[in-house]
Design a protein around this motif. Structure first.
Motif, short mmCIF file in Angstrom:
data_model
loop_
_atom_site.label_atom_id
_atom_site.label_comp_id
_atom_site.label_asym_id
_atom_site.label_seq_id
_atom_site.Cartn_x
_atom_site.Cartn_y
_atom_site.Cartn_z
N ILE A 204 -1.59 10.80 1.56
CA ILE A 204 -0.43 10.97 2.43
C ILE A 204 -0.85 11.07 3.89
CG2 ILE A 204 1.36 12.65 3.09
CD1 ILE A 204 1.80 13.11 0.08
N LYS A 205 -1.92 11.82 4.15
CA LYS A 205 -2.43 11.93 5.53
C LYS A 205 -2.81 10.56 6.08
CE LYS A 205 -4.39 16.60 5.12
NZ LYS A 205 -5.66 17.39 5.14
N ARG A 206 -3.45 9.73 5.25
CA ARG A 206 -3.87 8.41 5.70
C ARG A 206 -2.65 7.52 5.98
NH1 ARG A 206 -8.39 5.27 4.87
NH2 ARG A 206 -9.49 7.25 5.15
N ILE A 207 -1.67 7.56 5.10
CA ILE A 207 -0.47 6.73 5.32
C ILE A 207 0.25 7.17 6.59
CG2 ILE A 207 1.78 6.08 4.39
CD1 ILE A 207 0.64 6.34 1.59
N LYS A 208 0.34 8.48 6.83
CA LYS A 208 0.97 8.97 8.06
C LYS A 208 0.21 8.51 9.29
CE LYS A 208 2.86 12.74 8.94
NZ LYS A 208 2.98 14.17 9.30
N MET A 241 8.39 9.07 -4.80
CA MET A 241 8.49 7.68 -4.34
C MET A 241 7.13 7.02 -4.41
SD MET A 241 9.17 8.52 -0.28
CE MET A 241 10.16 9.98 -0.62
N SER A 242 7.10 5.71 -4.31
CA SER A 242 5.84 4.98 -4.30
C SER A 242 5.21 5.05 -2.92
CB SER A 242 6.08 3.51 -4.67
OG SER A 242 6.80 2.86 -3.62
N PRO A 243 3.91 4.71 -2.78
CA PRO A 243 3.29 4.69 -1.45
C PRO A 243 4.03 3.79 -0.47
CG PRO A 243 1.59 4.61 -3.13
CD PRO A 243 2.90 4.47 -3.85
N MET A 244 4.50 2.63 -0.94
CA MET A 244 5.21 1.72 -0.05
C MET A 244 6.56 2.30 0.38
SD MET A 244 5.93 -2.36 -0.51
CE MET A 244 4.15 -2.63 -0.43
N GLN A 245 7.27 2.94 -0.54
CA GLN A 245 8.54 3.57 -0.18
C GLN A 245 8.32 4.72 0.80
OE1 GLN A 245 9.66 4.53 -4.21
NE2 GLN A 245 11.17 2.87 -4.33
N TYR A 246 7.24 5.47 0.60
CA TYR A 246 6.91 6.56 1.51
C TYR A 246 6.66 6.02 2.92
CZ TYR A 246 4.54 10.78 3.27
OH TYR A 246 4.18 11.89 4.00
N GLN A 247 5.85 4.97 3.00
CA GLN A 247 5.56 4.37 4.30
C GLN A 247 6.83 3.85 4.97
OE1 GLN A 247 4.00 0.37 4.67
NE2 GLN A 247 2.28 1.13 5.89
N LYS A 248 7.70 3.25 4.18
CA LYS A 248 8.96 2.72 4.72
C LYS A 248 9.80 3.83 5.32
CE LYS A 248 10.95 -0.34 2.20
NZ LYS A 248 11.75 -0.97 1.11
N GLN A 249 9.86 4.98 4.64
CA GLN A 249 10.61 6.12 5.17
C GLN A 249 10.02 6.59 6.50
OE1 GLN A 249 13.04 8.50 3.88
NE2 GLN A 249 13.65 7.33 2.07
N LEU A 250 8.69 6.67 6.57
CA LEU A 250 8.05 7.07 7.82
C LEU A 250 8.40 6.11 8.94
CD1 LEU A 250 4.42 8.10 6.74
CD2 LEU A 250 6.42 9.57 7.04
N ARG A 251 8.31 4.82 8.66
CA ARG A 251 8.58 3.80 9.68
C ARG A 251 10.01 3.89 10.19
NH1 ARG A 251 5.76 -1.87 7.56
NH2 ARG A 251 3.59 -1.30 8.12
N LEU A 252 10.95 4.01 9.27
CA LEU A 252 12.36 4.00 9.67
C LEU A 252 12.74 5.28 10.41
CD1 LEU A 252 13.89 2.39 6.47
CD2 LEU A 252 13.58 1.31 8.71
N GLN A 253 12.19 6.42 9.98
CA GLN A 253 12.50 7.66 10.70
C GLN A 253 11.90 7.64 12.11
OE1 GLN A 253 12.47 11.46 8.89
NE2 GLN A 253 12.84 10.71 6.82
N GLU A 254 10.68 7.09 12.25
CA GLU A 254 10.08 6.98 13.58
C GLU A 254 10.87 5.99 14.43
OE1 GLU A 254 7.43 7.36 16.86
OE2 GLU A 254 8.11 8.66 15.22
N ALA A 255 11.34 4.90 13.83
CA ALA A 255 12.14 3.93 14.57
C ALA A 255 13.41 4.58 15.10
CB ALA A 255 12.48 2.75 13.66
N ARG A 256 14.04 5.38 14.28
CA ARG A 256 15.27 6.05 14.72
C ARG A 256 14.99 6.99 15.87
NH1 ARG A 256 19.49 9.79 11.20
NH2 ARG A 256 21.31 8.48 11.53
N ARG A 257 13.88 7.71 15.79
CA ARG A 257 13.51 8.62 16.89
C ARG A 257 13.28 7.85 18.18
NH1 ARG A 257 9.58 10.41 19.85
NH2 ARG A 257 8.10 8.88 19.03
#
Length: 309
Positions: A204-208, A241-257
């Motif tokens: 998780i740390k690496r994906i973040k 969630m899967s690693p890809m779904q987790y990454q997608k959530q991170l990307r979209l939340q950062e995009a919204r910010r």
């Protein structure tokens, strides 16, 4: 202590906590305190879902009720429960019970997993070997021992001179009480070196860290010392969630910010967070937040202006 005395003590602490928090929350919002890891949240109204990447923390609702959504799972908690998040998780949270006369009041105590690991090493918790991973978020029932420690921590805000010496001791006690709880093993597994859960925490740390880069399952599998299929299974056990779904959530939340904090073009923001296709970015953004990027940003800004007026 008899069962009736325990229930009476728990009820007294539950009644005391809201009045204590209200002393330090004169208006709605998130309030930092003189204890660096301690925050109070107040809301006089129910809210729409608020998206965030929740860091490891203990959350106790002193008044009102809330629901947290992790992937497709819903976790409801109120004044008789506490919520523990033991690893960074992209979630949405919504206050579902609050009013002007009885505002939602919540205490959040952030913690570092290393604090938990040090506590385990110094304690006599039984060592268990559990092959499967545990979810990185759970709701459990509060008890008088935990509430007593939490109330004493809040009382320290009335004596700031005592905070440097006593706050770390009380926080250790609070973490100890969580580990003693019915679901304390979930927290333990996520910090124990070598456990499946702790290895997923490293992934998780690496994906973040590399959320805007292509996801390389082979590299993540090597980091976790797992096969790709084992990584996928244990990752889903911890995060829902899967690693890809987790990454997608991170990307979209950062995009919204970014869209809210900058006057940036939606397509440019999509590229910044790792999307190569503007149409894919817009489609996945709308699937998560309910509206395409530009319309969602306008709605959020109107809501913010309404709250500030």
């Amino acid at each position: 202590m008899k069962a009736t005395e325990i229930r009476s003590s728990t009820t007294e602490k539950q009644a005391e906590l809201p009045s204590l928090i209200e002393q330090f929350t004169s208006h709605d919002g998130v309030h930092a305190t003189d204890i660096p890891s301690l925050y109070f949240v107040r809301s006089s109204n129910t809210t729409v879902p608020i998206y965030q990447v929740h860091e490891p923390a203990l959350c106790i609702v002193a008044q009102g009720r809330k629901v947290v959504i992790l992937a497709e799972e819903s976790y409801y908690y109120g004044t008789s429960d506490y919520l523990v998040v033991s690893v960074d998780l992209p979630i949405s949270g919504q206050v579902i019970q609050a009013s002007t006369d009885a505002p939602y009041l919540c205490l959040r105590l952030n913690f570092d997993p290393h604090q938990v690991l040090d506590l385990i090493k110094e304690s006599t918790f039984p060592t268990t070997s559990i092959p499967d991973s545990r979810r990185g978020l759970y709701v459990s029932q509060t008890n008088s021992l935990l509430l007593d420690a939490v109330v004493r921590l809040v009382h320290l805000l009335e004596r700031p001179q005592d905070i440097p010496v006593l706050a770390p001791l009380v926080i250790r006690e609070i973490l100890y009480r969580i580990l003693q709880g019915k679901q304390g093993e979930s927290l333990k597994q996520l910090v124990m070196t070598g456990s499946h859960s702790s290895r997923i925490a490293e992934v998780i740390k690496r994906i973040k860290q590399d959320y805007d880069k292509p996801l390389r399952i082979e590299e993540l599998s090597q980091l976790a010392s797992m096969s790709p299929s084992s990584l996928h299974r244990h990752f889903k056990e911890v995060t829902a969630m899967s690693p890809m779904q987790y990454q997608k959530q991170l990307r979209l939340q950062e995009a919204r910010r970014l869209l809210l904090s900058e006057s940036a073009d939606a397509a440019d923001v999509g590229f910044q967070v790792g999307y190569e296709s503007p149409s894919q970015f817009s489609r996945e953004y709308a699937r998560l937040f309910g509206l395409p990027p530009i319309r969602d940003t306008k709605r959020l800004r109107v809501d913010q202006d309404h709250l500030q007026s």
